[in-house]
Motif scaffolding. Structure first.
Motif: not given
Length: 280
Positions: A256-279
């Motif tokens: 559960t913890i690993g899945n949370l990091i894989g999806g919550g950080f490596f996909v969602a957080a990074l794509y938010w930072w790349l294309y929403v916060k810093n488009p």
């Protein structure tokens, strides 16, 4: 911009909207939608168990086929519609954009996780204990899969660490599959977008918490089937380690913890930072 799919910038914006929209769903609906997703992933896990039974001359080809059929599970989740906890870890993008609160996100995760667990265990009970399909070779495979996931000692750093990193890699791919489906504008595109990352994570041997909510209970139920126990070839000591406590202790918690990091950080957080916060 293509009319056939969303660009990365459009997709990141859609991901934020998608996460924010989930705050409107009531707790009761989340549990039912989560139950359905648990069942759908369970159907795929059962199919993978059947396809994985028997010896292939080329073990890599067998893993490919198992992964290929498992992709049906996420197709059923995404296209007809339900709530899968591993995909919902991407709500972190909406949270980072302040479109929902931490309480909103944790509420969704709690109800959906419970629903996924109930659906997965229900289907495992139904298929293993009620259909008569598993008292034999297929039940033996179910026991082997479940035993492999819980029999190693959790206190061993190498075991816990391996499962943790397998879980990160797994949900990284699963959430990319959800994004590909989200980016596509027709059903064919969604199916193709889902197929390849899901096939890849299963064939690679990574760990998905909702799949394990089916695989391990299926093995626990199969312990009651004499022909399944015989077909598994497992030592009684290994069978004894397969129970409801080791389900959590040696697998679900760390996965559960690993899945949370894989999806919550490596996909969602990074794509938010790349294309929403810093488009740009």
């Amino acid at each position: 911009m293509s009319n056939l799919y969303l660009s990365p910038v459009q997709l990141a914006a859609r991901l934020v909207d998608w996460g924010a929209e989930k705050r409107q769903i009531s707790g009761g609906r989340l549990i039912v939608l989560g139950f359905l997703a648990g069942v759908y992933i369970g159907f795929a896990a059962h199919l993978a168990t059947v396809v994985g039974t028997g010896d292939f001359a080329w073990i890599g080809l067998q893993k490919f086929f198992v992964g290929a059929v498992f992709s049906v599970g996420l197709m059923l989740v995404v296209i007809p519609g339900s709530e899968l906890w591993t995909g919902n870890t991407m709500m972190t993008a909406a949270w980072l954009e302040q479109r929902l609160t931490l309480i909103d996100m944790l509420r969704n995760w709690s109800f959906v996780y419970l629903g996924n667990l109930l659906g997965s265990v229900f289907l495992a009970w139904l298929i293993v204990s009620q259909t008569g399909l598993m008292d034999g070779a297929f039940g033996g495979t179910a026991l082997q899969i479940a035993s492999n996931k819980v029999s190693e000692e959790f206190a061993t750093t190498s075991h816990a660490g391996a499962y943790f990193f397998r879980a990160i890699a797994c949900n990284w791919l699963v959430c990319l599959a959800v994004l590909l489906a989200m980016a596509a504008k027709d059903v064919t595109g969604k199916i193709l977008g889902i197929f390849f990352p899901i096939m890849a994570f299963v064939a690679a041997g990574f760990e998905h918490v909702v799949a394990n909510m089916y695989f391990i209970p299926a093995g626990i139920f199969a312990k009651a089937l004499p022909a399944a126990r015989a077909a598994s070839g497992l030592d009684p000591a290994l069978l004894a380690q397969l129970n409801w406590w080791t389900l959590w202790q040696t697998n679900l918690l760390v996965v559960t913890i690993g899945n949370l990091i894989g999806g919550g950080f490596f996909v969602a957080a990074l794509y938010w930072w790349l294309y929403v916060k810093n488009p740009k």
